[in-house]
Every structure is written in structure tokens, then in C-alpha cells.
Design an enzyme around this catalytic site. Structure first.
Site, PDB file in Angstrom:
ATOM      1  N   ASP A 490      33.642   2.966  19.185  1.00 36.88           N
ATOM      2  CA  ASP A 490      33.208   2.506  20.509  1.00 36.88           C
ATOM      3  C   ASP A 490      33.951   1.229  20.895  1.00 36.88           C
ATOM      4  O   ASP A 490      34.543   0.553  20.031  1.00 36.88           O
ATOM      5  CB  ASP A 490      31.687   2.251  20.449  1.00 36.88           C
ATOM      6  CG  ASP A 490      31.008   2.424  21.794  1.00 36.88           C
ATOM      7  OD1 ASP A 490      31.703   2.444  22.824  1.00 36.88           O
ATOM      8  OD2 ASP A 490      29.757   2.524  21.816  1.00 36.88           O
ATOM      9  N   ASP A 559      28.933   7.832  29.455  1.00 39.58           N
ATOM     10  CA  ASP A 559      27.574   7.491  29.025  1.00 39.58           C
ATOM     11  C   ASP A 559      26.551   8.188  29.914  1.00 39.58           C
ATOM     12  O   ASP A 559      25.363   8.202  29.596  1.00 39.58           O
ATOM     13  CB  ASP A 559      27.354   5.976  29.127  1.00 39.58           C
ATOM     14  CG  ASP A 559      27.626   5.288  27.799  1.00 39.58           C
ATOM     15  OD1 ASP A 559      27.903   5.981  26.816  1.00 39.58           O
ATOM     16  OD2 ASP A 559      27.562   4.044  27.759  1.00 39.58           O
TER      17      ASP A 559
HETATM   18  C1  DGJ Z   1      28.071   2.774  24.356  1.00 37.38           C
HETATM   19  C2  DGJ Z   1      28.303   4.227  24.051  1.00 37.38           C
HETATM   20  O1  DGJ Z   1      28.988   4.838  25.082  1.00 37.38           O
HETATM   21  C3  DGJ Z   1      26.959   4.881  23.767  1.00 37.38           C
HETATM   22  O2  DGJ Z   1      27.123   6.248  23.565  1.00 37.38           O
HETATM   23  C4  DGJ Z   1      26.370   4.230  22.556  1.00 37.38           C
HETATM   24  O3  DGJ Z   1      27.160   4.496  21.440  1.00 37.38           O
HETATM   25  C5  DGJ Z   1      26.250   2.744  22.784  1.00 37.38           C
HETATM   26  N1  DGJ Z   1      27.480   2.149  23.222  1.00 37.38           N
HETATM   27  C6  DGJ Z   1      25.795   2.051  21.529  1.00 37.38           C
HETATM   28  O4  DGJ Z   1      25.765   0.704  21.662  1.00 37.38           O
END
Ligand code: DGJ
Length: 749
Positions: A490, A559
Site C-alpha cells: 500500500d 478503495d
Molecule cells: C488503503 C487501502 O486502499 C485499503 O484497502 C486498506 O488497505 C487501507 N489502506 C489500510 O490502511
């Protein structure tokens, strides 16, 4: 075709050697300066061709390399030897293959160099070329030289025959005795010659990435750029489609050029229509705050610019790019990746070992194939129980998970599931041991605030010591258990007040070396961990580009897990990137991002058109919902090879009407899967929409079965139909209400 290529190779496989510096004549002019004489060359055509497309370059008598044609294959490219274009720009430089600042050229330069004496002029002349063939790829390397400054540019074109894709980059060598400054250094220039150019590109924001946008280009320059350092694709994507001689994006008809830049740092695409009406597309690293100092003898290699041409609209352009991506552009591209349950939206930061084990039980019971433990498992002194602490301290939080990661991973493996885990290695929370131990590793600029975003700072990946540390985070995480099959990488913020203590006075290198830093780390990791599946996530789709995909297997598309919003995100993502990289998860309702409530069937049908996953607390599903989940996951496994490796045909665009529909067809046209979604209520007079299926063999007969339903929405389900019937309007499932959807499996006898 093959013979003509071989013939071509034997003719072209030579190098014209330019005269040595000493042999170069200097002519005294009547006024007070000397002009270096350019070696005379023969006018010649250099074709760069694939099975159906051709880029035709011509060396002019004066040595300038021009682009005369990019489009359909012309059997005899030498027809362009004497071709005269009546289109001419006022400055008289013509459509140069790699336009430079200097000479008579006044447009956007691909290359702009500032020399030690303060001058800015570069004029490149042909100095020879070579052609090599390696299986499906024919590489043409053309050497250009500036005879005053000794700067050299090698343009490399890799022509992927079967996929009809050309990938180009340049290698810029400072052959002089003093350092020079590259101010613009695009990967490539592509001149198009048409009457109208309709540009489709992608914009958006967090949880709203890859929204399709478009416009008819007018004179002057349209620029698509990212200066965000990290998360470079959250708002714009380094990709485009240009439809020729039309004022809209056509799916199945017309000429379309589509392209993408393989670079995970700041990028710049420019589309300049000059006074002659020609369009020049430049694609490359953004020059923003990135003048690159090139020492004597040093070469800078620009990232790949990938492009294709289609005479069958955007559909064929996508299929070309996808085929190239699966075969060459995406890490382990042809591989079918597992379905999964991710812990994030189901548990966020609040879990115990028990929570995870029960999620694993449920994932196994529903037939999923992997469990991914997301954020929240690490840091002891500053435990990661929210997003305000812990990033940087990559040790298991034993207060939360006393039995450790191996215990959870082994439990998953015992249940027949693979195991994955989340890291965000480029970042640090101020509340962490790392921030205290290495404040000099944080991206910052002296005397200026180090802004926080999501309570975190960015680590300086331009620094090799930080690259080693980031490599170590991945490597050490892999040592937590020998049962880790998947890493979710991430990256949750952009760069602000860019700066690197390590780079000292060389701050101009920061953005470029940050991106190269990620690649250095990933290259090393891939040597050690070739098998592990790695997802590229950046608050969702903040790092979606073919540079990252050389190392990552898939992207976290967004997301935003709301199936309705995903219709638009996935439609547009799939114009450029293949379905095999597009992670798509079924989540709870009301959706956590949008508040939308959509039926579970609709959510599954959307997620099943990419790499299927779930991201919710399975315990909250009713028995009926679990049964449906079970059914959808089971049927997905029957046809998912089509999603991962089939050719996509888009049947209806949600941007144009009330339906989204697409299908994936096997390479042998024997099997296919159709996904259709209704996004707006249809009144009873309008009735059902007829979709024209595509890519089938019209003379074959296909049995069509609607999946995951007791009563089909189509009268023809369960029956055998001729391909031409299905392709000419016979397929009209009654998807009439908002969020009605259907998945149809086709198999020929
Ligand atoms: C952002 C990501 O896109 C989410 O899927 C998740 O992993 C969160 N970060 C976790 O902090």
C-alpha cells in the site's frame, strides 16, 4: 508476410557509421562563427511494423528523421520514399520522430537540453540504425546525433508482432566533455495525421479513480500530468485513446490510437495540434522540478511508451493492449490468481487472532481460496490500532496477535487457503520508533513543515539506504511465516514539500530517483520472491501504470467497493488495463464509501468481471446470502480463466446509456462469458435491451446458460443459439430494474 519481414531485415540490418569527430569538416562562414557540417545521408524509409500496423519513419536528405505514417499496414513502405505531404508547419521542421528544442522547431519538445555554455539548442541527425528479430518482437534501434554538442539519442522501438503493439523508449547519451541538463526528456513522440482527433483520458480522485473523460482536440496543447510524486495516478492516469476523424469514442468502428506510459512517478502526456492540423503526442516523465543532470559519458534511459493502432474502434485497441500486457507487460500476466477474503472492511483495525481464524473458517466455507490480513497487525511500542501510529515499526503486535503471524497463516493453509498480508513500506508515522531513529529518511525540505497526510510522512526512496530498509520490510515480513503467498503493498499519501537530505544540492533528481528507487527494490524482491503474488495498492488506484505492473501481479482498483460506482471505474480501467489485474471485492451494504445499497447478486456480478474477492465480515451475511455467495464463487471458478486470459468485448457503455455489458471470449472462440448490468430502470414499453454479442464465431452454435439464478432473465437461457443470431441482436435478457444483472456462460459444441 514472414518472407517480406526477413527480406526487410537483411536490407536494414546495417549501421551507417557517422564520421569521427576529427573527420568532421568545419566550414568557415563569412560571419564570425563556424557551422559544423552534417554528414550527407541517403533518403530512406525505416518501417517499424507489426502484423497489422506500421510506423513509417523517413530519413530526409538532411539527416532529419521524420514520422510519416502510423496506422494500417502498407505492403510496400517504400511508397513513402518520395511521399510529399502538403501539410507543413510554418517553421518547416516537419513531423520529427523525436522533436528537440533547437533548430527551427518551436513546438513541445520531446527533448530539451541545456548545455554547460547556457545554450539550449539540439538538432538530431540520423547516424545509423539496426534491426534485430527475437521471436515475436522486432527491435529497431535508430541512432541520432547532435554534431555540435556530441549528444546522442538512440530511439528503440520494440514491435510486438501478434499483439500489434509498439513499445518505445530512448537512451540519451552525453557524449560531450561537460555535464548537460535534460530539461524535457520524453520517452517518445507520435505524430498522427487526421482531420479530427477525439481524446479520451482518465481523471478522478480517491475512491473515484479512472473516470472516463473526453474532448475533441483543438489547436495548441492539451496536457495530462501528475506531480504527486507518489500516488501519481489517483487523479490522472498516464494513458489515453485518440479516435481519428470522429468526435466521439467509438467502440467497434473507426481508427483509434491508444497508449500508456510505464512509469510510476510524475508523468506528462501532451497532445499538440499545430497549425498544419497534425497531432503530436509526447509521453514521458514530467519535467516538473526534474531537470536531470547528465554527466559526460552518462546515459539516461527513459521509461517505455506503449501504443497501438486499431481500425476496429476502442475495442480492438484494448484487446491489443491487454494481449501485450498479459504476455509481456504484467508480472506473471497469464496466471489465474486466487479468490480471497480481505480483512479490511470486515474488521478494520479491530481484531484478535480469534476474529481472523473465524474469518478464515468462513472464507473456506464459502469456497474462497486465500485470506488476506490487511492493516493493523504490527508495531509494539506504538501499536497500529488506528492510522495515527506504528507505520515503520514492522514487528508483530503480540498484544493483539499473541500467537503471531505463522499461527494464523498455518491455520489458513490447514483450511486449504493461501495467506496474504498487508504492508505500507514507503511510509512512517511520526509516532513510531522509525521516525525517532531516522528523521533524516523522511521526505522534507529544510525549514519547511513536513506536512502530515493520514497522519504519516513519506520515506525518501531516492536514498539507497531507505531502499534497503524498504526491501527489508518486505523480506522480513516474508520471514514471519513460510506460508505467505501474497503481499498487499500500500502507499497512502502524496509527496509534499519534496526534498531529500541524501540528495543534497541535487534535489532535481528527487522525483525521478524516488520512482527508480521503487523499481530497484521491486527488482531485488522479484529475484528472491518470483512466486509471491504482489498487489499494487495506493489508497486504491493511486499507482496504476504499466511501470508498476512489470513487478506487481494486480492492482487494488479502488478503495471504492460500491458495485454501482465500480461500474464506471472498472469500465474505464479496462479500456487500458486487462481484467486479470483488476481486483474487485464484494463488500457490505450500505457501502462504506458511498452509502449505496445494491443487491448482493449485483455486487457479485460486478466483482466477478475482475479478480473476485470479498471484503466484509462474513458473519454478518444471512444464510440466504451465504448460499448465494457460495454459488457465485463456485461458478466463477468455472469461467474465470476467460476473465484472466480471454479477449474483452464491451457491449454497452455505462457512460453512454443505462447498461454496462461486456464479455470475455476464449482465444479459440469456443467459450465465452457475458456480464450485463442495468443501471437505470427501464419502463415496460422500452422493455429489454438487445445486446450484440461480439467476438464469437458466427457459424458456431453456443449453448447459453445464465449462472447463479433459479429463474433466468433471458428466454433463451439453457438453449443452443447460432453465433450470428447472438451477434446480431438476438440476446435480450430482461434486465429492467436498476441493479438487475446477469452472468451468462456460452459454450460451443
Ligand atoms: C488503503 C487501502 O486502499 C485499503 O484497502 C486498506 O488497505 C487501507 N489502506 C489500510 O490502511
Amino acid at each position: 508476410m514472414k518472407t517480406s519481414k526477413l527480406l526487410l531485415l537483411s536490407v536494414l540490418a546495417f549501421v551507417v557509421v557517422a564520421p569521427s569527430a576529427s573527420a568532421r569538416k568545419e566550414k568557415k562562414k563569412p560571419y564570425n562563427h563556424t557551422v559544423v557540417e552534417i554528414p550527407a545521408v541517403m533518403r530512406q524509409v525505416i518501417p517499424v511494423e507489426t502484423a497489422h500496423t506500421q510506423l513509417i519513419l523517413r530519413v530526409q536528405e538532411n539527416g532529419v528523421l521524420q514520422t510519416l505514417h502510423f496506422g494500417a499496414l502498407i505492403a510496400d513502405p517504400n511508397a513513402y520514399l518520395d511521399y510529399f505531404t502538403y501539410r507543413s508547419d510554418d517553421n518547416g521542421s516537419g513531423p520529427m520522430a523525436y522533436p528537440t528544442a533547437g533548430g527551427r522547431y518551436v513546438g513541445e519538445p520531446a527533448l530539451h537540453v541545456k548545455y554547460a555554455d547556457g545554450y539550449h539548442n539540439t538538432e538530431l541527425y540520423y547516424a545509423g540504425h539496426e534491426v534485430h528479430e527475437k521471436g515475436n518482437v522486432i527491435t529497431t534501434e535508430i541512432l541520432l546525433k547532435d554534431y555540435v554538442t556530441f549528444l546522442e539519442v538512440k530511439i528503440v522501438y520494440d514491435a510486438y508482432q501478434k499483439e500489434d503493439v509498439i513499445v518505445t523508449h530512448t537512451e540519451i547519451l552525453n557524449g560531450g566533455k561537460q555535464a548537460v541538463e535534460l530539461q524535457n526528456y520524453a520517452s517518445g513522440s507520435l505524430y498522427l495525421d487526421a482531420d479530427k482527433y477525439y481524446l479520451t483520458h482518465f481523471h478522478g480522485g480517491w475512491a473515484d479513480e479512472m473516470q472516463m473523460d473526453g474532448e475533441l482536440l483543438t489547436h495548441d496543447t492539451k496536457v495530462i500530468e501528475s506531480r504527486r510524486g507518489t500516488q501519481v495516478t489517483q487523479c490522472n492516469n498516464p494513458s489515453f485513446l485518440v479516435s481519428l476523424n470522429t468526435d466521439r469514442l467509438e467502440e467497434t468502428t473507426g481508427e483509434v490510437v491508444a497508449g500508456a506510459l510505464a512509469w510510476s512517478g510524475n508523468f506528462r502526456l501532451s497532445f499538440e495540434m499545430d497549425e498544419s492540423g497534425r497531432l503530436n503526442i509526447l509521453s514521458g516523465i514530467s519535467p516538473y522540478a526534474s531537470a536531470y543532470k547528465l554527466a559526460p559519458g552518462q546515459t539516461f534511459v527513459t521509461p517505455d511508451f506503449i501504443y497501438t493502432f486499431s481500425q476496429r474502434g476502442a475495442g480492438q485497441a484494448s484487446r491489443n493492449l491487454h494481449a501485450w500486457a498479459r504476455n509481456y507487460g504484467v508480472y506473471a500476466g497469464g496466471q489465474v490468481n486466487p479468490t480471497l477474503l480481505n480483512s479490511w472492511e470486515g474488521a478494520y483495525f479491530t481484531f484478535t487472532t480469534e476474529t481472523l481464524l473465524r474469518m478464515i473458517d468462513d472464507a473456506a466455507a464459502m469456497g474462497l481460496e486465500m485470506f488476506v490480513l490487511d492493516d493493523g497487525w504490527f508495531a509494539k511500542d506504538y501499536p497500529r490500532n488506528g492510522d495515527d501510529a506504528g507505520l515503520g515499526d514492522w514487528e508483530v503486535n503480540t498484544a493483539k496477535l499473541p500467537e503471531g503471524i505463522d499461527y494464523v497463516a498455518s491455520y489458513a493453509h490447514d483450511k486449504g487457503l493461501k495467506f496474504g498480508i498487508w504492508i505500507e513500506p514507503e511510509m512512517v508515522n511520526p509516532q513510531s520508533n522509525l521516525a525517532h531513529a531516522h528523521p533524516e529518511w523522511v521526505v522534507q525540505s529544510p525549514g519547511r513543515e513536513i506536512y502530515q497526510s493520514r497522519n504519516q510522512w513519506v520515506l525518501d526512496l531516492s536514498n539507497p539506504a531507505v531502499q534497503d530498509f524498504v526491501y527489508g520490510i518486505f523480506d522480513n515480513t516474508m520471514q514471519l511465516s513460510d506460508k505467505i503467498d501474497y503481499i498487499k503493498w500500500d502507499c497512502n499519501r502524496i509527496v509534499a514539500n519534496a526534498g531529500s537530505e541524501y540528495l543534497g544540492a541535487e534535489q532535481d533528481r528527487f522525483f525521478v530517483e524516488y520512482a527508480q528507487g521503487i523499481y530497484n527494490v521491486m527488482r531485488r524482491l522479484r529475484e528472491k520472491y518470483p512466486e509471491v503474488i504482489v498487489q499494487c495498492c495506493s489508497s486504491g488506484g493511486g499507482r496504476v501504470d504499466y511501470g508498476a505492473l512489470k513487478y506487481f501481479n494486480e492492482i487494488w482498483t479502488s478503495d471504492n467497493t460500491d458495485a454501482f460506482t465500480r461500474v464506471f471505474i472498472q469500465y474505464a480501467t479496462n479500456l487500458i488495463y486487462p481484467a486479470c489485474v483488476m481486483a474487485s471485492h464484494v463488500s457490505a451494504v450500505p457501502n462504506h464509501q458511498t452509502g449505496n445499497v445494491t443487491p448482493l447478486k449485483f455486487r457479485f456480478d460486478i466483482a466477478c468481471s475482475g479478480r473476485l474477492g470479498m471484503e466484509l465480515q462474513p458473519r454478518n451475511l444471512t444464510e440466504g446470502e451465504r448460499a448465494l455467495a457460495d454459488r457465485c464463487i463456485r461458478s466463477y471458478k468455472q469461467y474465470r480463466d476467460l476473465v484472466f486470459t480471454g479477449d474483452v468485448y464491451r457491449l454497452a457503455s455505462p457512460y453512454d446509456g443505462d447498461y454496462y455489458a461486456l464479455m470475455y471470449v476464449s482465444q479459440d472462440q469456443r467459450r465465452a462469458v457475458v456480464f450485463a448490468y442495468c443501471t437505470k430502470y427501464q419502463n415496460r414499453a422500452v422493455g429489454a435491451h438487445s445486446f450484440r454479442l461480439d467476438g464469437l464465431d458466427p457459424s458456431r452454435k453456443y449453448k447459453v446458460t445464465e449462472l447463479n439464478v433459479d429463474r433466468s432473465s433471458w428466454w433463451g437461457s439453457g438453449k443452443v443459439h447460432a453465433g450470428d443470431f447472438l451477434m446480431n441482436g438476438g440476446f435480450n435478457p430482461a434486465l429492467l430494474k436498476t441493479f438487475d444483472s446477469g452472468v451468462f456462460y456460452l459454450e460451443a459444441d
